[in-house]
Enzyme design. Structure first.
Site, PDB file in Angstrom:
ATOM      1  N   ASP A   1      -7.597   9.937  -0.475  1.00 54.99           N
ATOM      2  CA  ASP A   1      -7.552  10.094  -1.940  1.00 54.99           C
ATOM      3  C   ASP A   1      -8.517   9.049  -2.483  1.00 54.99           C
ATOM      4  O   ASP A   1      -8.121   8.031  -3.012  1.00 54.99           O
ATOM      5  CB  ASP A   1      -6.126   9.900  -2.485  1.00 54.99           C
ATOM      6  CG  ASP A   1      -5.497   8.585  -2.065  1.00 54.99           C
ATOM      7  OD1 ASP A   1      -5.959   7.963  -1.074  1.00 54.99           O
ATOM      8  OD2 ASP A   1      -4.537   8.136  -2.728  1.00 54.99           O
TER       9      ASP A   1
ATOM     10  N   HIS B   1      -6.593  -4.351   1.567  1.00 49.66           N
ATOM     11  CA  HIS B   1      -7.430  -3.362   2.265  1.00 49.66           C
ATOM     12  C   HIS B   1      -6.648  -2.562   3.300  1.00 49.66           C
ATOM     13  O   HIS B   1      -6.989  -2.550   4.490  1.00 49.66           O
ATOM     14  CB  HIS B   1      -8.637  -4.089   2.882  1.00 49.66           C
ATOM     15  CG  HIS B   1      -9.408  -4.834   1.841  1.00 49.66           C
ATOM     16  ND1 HIS B   1     -10.347  -4.221   1.039  1.00 49.66           N
ATOM     17  CD2 HIS B   1      -9.302  -6.110   1.392  1.00 49.66           C
ATOM     18  CE1 HIS B   1     -10.794  -5.102   0.165  1.00 49.66           C
ATOM     19  NE2 HIS B   1     -10.186  -6.245   0.355  1.00 49.66           N
TER      20      HIS B   1
HETATM   21 CA   LIG Z   1      -5.983   5.810   0.101  1.00 49.99          CA
END
Ligand SMILES: [Ca+2]
Length: 318
Positions: free
Chosen positions: A12, A245
Site C-alpha cells: 500500500d 521502517h
Molecule cells: Ca506498507
C-alpha cells in the site's frame, strides 16, 4: 539468467513501503508489484509505487498491478482507515513528486499473482507489506497456488506487544483481519516481522538521518523526502525518537535471513471480532493452545546489519 531470488511485492505504497520496494529491487528479481488498499488514497498509492520504480531507474521493467481497494468485508467501499497523518497527504511526506513515466497494468493484481505462481511453481516468493487483502483473495480464488508459493514474508501484527493503529493492533492486520486470518492459515510457509521488531530495531534517529543525507545520492534525498512527515508523527504520537521502517526491515530480512538473529515457529492467529482487539495478533509463545505452529516469528534482528543494508541501497541509487 539472474541468480537473484524472484519475488512479488504486495504494498500500500506510502512512506516506508517505498524504501522497502527500493530494497527489494536491489536484492531480488522483482516480477511485479501489487497494490492493495491501505495507507492513503488508492490511486495515489499506485502512483507512489510507479514513482518509486522510477527512482530506482527501473521504469518499464517492473509491472505494477492494481488490486483490491478495500478490505474483504468492505470490498467496493472505501471505508477503511487511511493514515495521511502518518505519511503526508500524498503518502510521500508531502513531497508531491512529478507524475511517473510508467502506467499501471490493465489486469487485476490477483489474476497476475495467480498466473505468475502457476507459471513458475515453487519460484515466486511473496513480500507482503500491506493489508493482506490481495493475497487472501488470490488464495480464495485459486487455492491451488498455496503449494506453489515457497515462502511469504509478512510485515504485520505484533508478538505480544503494543500495536500502532490501536493499542492492540498493528495497522496491516487491523485494516483487514479477515484477510490476515485466511493467509495465516493458508499453509504457505510464513515469516512474520511484527511492529515491535520495527520499534526495537528499525528506528533511524536524527544522527542516522544525517549519515544518510551525507551519502548525497538520489536515493538518500528520496529517503529524506518521504520520511519528513513520519518523523514528526513518531515524535509526537508514538513517542519514538526517529523514523520507523517496518516494511524495509521485512524486505531486509527476506533478502538476508541471517539478519534475523532469533526466530521461532509459533501458532499465530488474528482476532476478527474483539470489541477492543479487532486485528490483534495472537502469538502463542508457550504453546498453550497446542495448535499448528504456522508462522516463523522474527524475535530479534542485527540492527547494525540492517542499517548497513539500508545505506547500501540508498548509496546505490544515483
Ligand atoms: Ca506498507
Amino acid at each position: 539468467m539472474s541468480e537473484k531470488k524472484r519475488v512479488i511485492i504486495d504494498t500500500d505504497t506510502a512512506g516506508d513501503d517505498t524504501i522497502a520496494i527500493l530494497t527489494a529491487l536491489h536484492y531480488f528479481q522483482v516480477e511485479g508489484i501489487m497494490i492493495t488498499g491501505g495507507n492513503v488514497q488508492f490511486d495515489q498509492q499506485v502512483e507512489n509505487a510507479l514513482y518509486t520504480v522510477q527512482v530506482a531507474g527501473k521504469s518499464g521493467l517492473v509491472p505494477v498491478y492494481k488490486g483490491h481497494e478495500g478490505p474483504i468485508m468492505g470490498i467496493g467501499q472505501k471505508e477503511h482507515r487511511t493514515v495521511e497523518d502518518v505519511h503526508g497527504k500524498d503518502g510521500m511526506g508531502d513531497s508531491f513528486f512529478e507524475k511517473a513515466i510508467q502506467s499501471p497494468e490493465k489486469g487485476h493484481a490477483v489474476d497476475f499473482l495467480i498466473e505468475a505462481v502457476h507459471n513458475n511453481p515453487g519460484e515466486i516468493h511473496l513480500i507482503a507489506i500491506a493489508p493482506l487483502t490481495n493475497i487472501a483473495m488470490a488464495i480464495k480464488k485459486d487455492p491451488t497456488i498455496v503449494s506453489k508459493i515457497p515462502h511469504l514474508y509478512i510485515m504485520g501484527g505484533t508478538n505480544n506487544a503494543l500495536g500502532n493503529i490501536t493499542p492492540s493492533a498493528e495497522y496491516n492486520f487491523y485494516v483487514d483481519p479477515e484477510a490476515a486470518k485466511i493467509v495465516l492459515h493458508s499453509g504457505i510457509p510464513i515469516t512474520m516481522v511484527g511492529w515491535e521488531m520495527c520499534t526495537q530495531y528499525s528506528i533511524m534517529d536524527d544522527n542516522d538521518h544525517e549519515e544518510i543525507e551525507a551519502l548525497g545520492t538520489k536515493g538518500a534525498k528520496f529517503f529524506k523526502d518521504v520520511n519528513k512527515v513520519v518523523m514528526r508523527f513518531n515524535k509526537t504520537v508514538h513517542r519514538l525518537n526517529g523514523t520507523t521502517h517496518p516494511d524495509t526491515l521485512l524486505a531486509a530480512v527476506a533478502a538476508d535471513e541471517k539478519m534475523m538473529t532469533k526466530s521461532n515457529l509459533y501458532h499465530v492467529d488474528v482476532e476478527t471480532v474483539g470489541e477492543l482487539t479487532r486485528g490483534y495478533s495472537l502469538v502463542d509463545i508457550n504453546n498453550r493452545l497446542e495448535r499448528t505452529r504456522n508462522v516463523r516469528v522474527c524475535e530479534a534482528i542485527d540492527r547494525d546489519a540492517f542499517k548497513d543494508m539500508l545505506l547500501d541501497v540508498l548509496k546505490s541509487i544515483n
